[in-house]
Enzyme design. Structure first.
Site, PDB file in Angstrom:
ATOM      1  N   ASP A  67       0.795  -1.100   0.094  1.00  0.00           N
ATOM      2  CA  ASP A  67      -0.010  -0.142  -0.133  1.00  0.00           C
ATOM      3  C   ASP A  67       0.849   1.304   0.092  1.00  0.00           C
ATOM      4  OD1 ASP A  67       0.842  -0.238   2.555  1.00  0.00           O
ATOM      5  OD2 ASP A  67      -0.916  -0.994   3.434  1.00  0.00           O
ATOM      6  N   ASN A 136      -6.990  -3.821  14.826  1.00  0.00           N
ATOM      7  CA  ASN A 136      -8.316  -4.036  14.632  1.00  0.00           C
ATOM      8  C   ASN A 136      -8.457  -5.336  13.275  1.00  0.00           C
ATOM      9  OD1 ASN A 136      -7.463  -2.870  12.143  1.00  0.00           O
ATOM     10  ND2 ASN A 136      -8.861  -1.223  12.126  1.00  0.00           N
ATOM     11  N   GLU A 143      -9.273  -2.339   5.699  1.00  0.00           N
ATOM     12  CA  GLU A 143      -9.771  -2.335   7.173  1.00  0.00           C
ATOM     13  C   GLU A 143     -10.961  -3.030   7.538  1.00  0.00           C
ATOM     14  OE1 GLU A 143      -8.295  -0.427   9.375  1.00  0.00           O
ATOM     15  OE2 GLU A 143      -7.258   1.421   8.516  1.00  0.00           O
TER      16      GLU A 143
END
Length: 267
Positions: A67, A136, A143
């Site tokens: 990324d 997370n 995400e």
């Protein structure tokens, strides 16, 4: 899924580095998928040291990073291009023209995503994809709620990820809220995946990755569906695993078998 639990972060880095070096010495034209963040830095130091000691060469290696921040040029100190140059590429014998990251500055981000996918295919696909995991459960910038079949695309960063990265930017400095990231589907096409995690702050994410249901709420959990995945973690990151004793037993048996002539291990 092979789960390797080691004493500390340094042992994790050394183990993963030795695994990558073994691949490169077997296949010099390998394609590596690389990651940024604090966890891989120790690994890159080990890979640099091995290059300095002539134990491995990166002259024929191609790399693709997961990324990049959308809106940052490769010369920006917080760009992932700068990170990779600083912590790895500037210190090894790799041809930088063979090191690829998504374009942070582009007039057509959607086209840049498609071109990144195309370039990976042109190079024959990724042999080993290195991953970290967010607290997370995100991998790359995928995400929670990301499609488990997603391709390289523009992705909004979660508030937690923005907050975690805030310390890297000056108070009055532009901090991106968007990224270009390999999709989960892209990651899963890698021939082998190594996920590294260290520290107690990753313990819950690791538990959800290994023992939780496969769900978009924990993107890393999709790794349960890949045939060749190795999770390399330290004791702190492993502390919430319900079946930790079992995983350690299995890895001891794996090591015993690997040292014998019985078979080649499959994850």
């Amino acid at each position: 899924m092979r789960i390797v639990v080691l004493k500390n972060a340094q042992a994790v880095a050394e183990f993963a580095a030795n695994h990558i070096i073994a691949l490169l010495n077997k296949k010099s034209h390998s394609v590596l998928g690389l990651a940024t963040g604090s966890t891989p830095i120790r690994l890159y130091k080990q890979l640099i040291q091995a290059n300095e000691q002539k134990k491995v060469s990166y002259k024929n290696v191609t790399t693709f990073n997961l990324d990049e921040y959308l809106g940052l040029s490769g010369t920006h100190l917080q760009s992932y291009r700068h990170f990779m140059n600083h912590y790895f590429f500037d210190h090894i014998d790799i041809n930088k023209e063979d090191t690829f990251l998504p374009k942070g500055i582009t007039s057509d981000p959607m086209l840049a995503c498609a071109e990144y996918e195309k370039k990976i295919k042109e190079k024959g696909g990724i042999d080993i994809q290195l991953l970290g995991v967010g607290s997370n459960g995100h991998i790359g910038f995928n995400e929670p709620s990301s499609s488990l079949a997603s391709r390289t695309r523009i992705k909004a960063l979660s508030e937690d990820t923005i907050a975690a990265n805030k310390r890297f930017f000056a108070v009055d400095e532009f901090q991106p809220s968007l990224s270009i990231t390999m999709g989960i589907g892209t990651i899963l096409e890698s021939r082998e995946i190594i996920l590294l995690a260290t520290g107690s702050n990753k313990a819950e994410a690791i538990r959800n990755t290994i023992e939780g249901p496969v769900a978009a709420s924990c993107p890393a959990s999709i790794l349960q569906m890949h045939q060749h995945v190795m999770i390399v973690i330290d004791e702190e990151a492993a502390q919430n695993l319900k079946d930790l004793t079992f995983y350690k037993h299995i890895e001891r048996e794996n090591q015993r078998l690997a040292s014998s002539s019985y078979c080649d291990l499959e994850a």
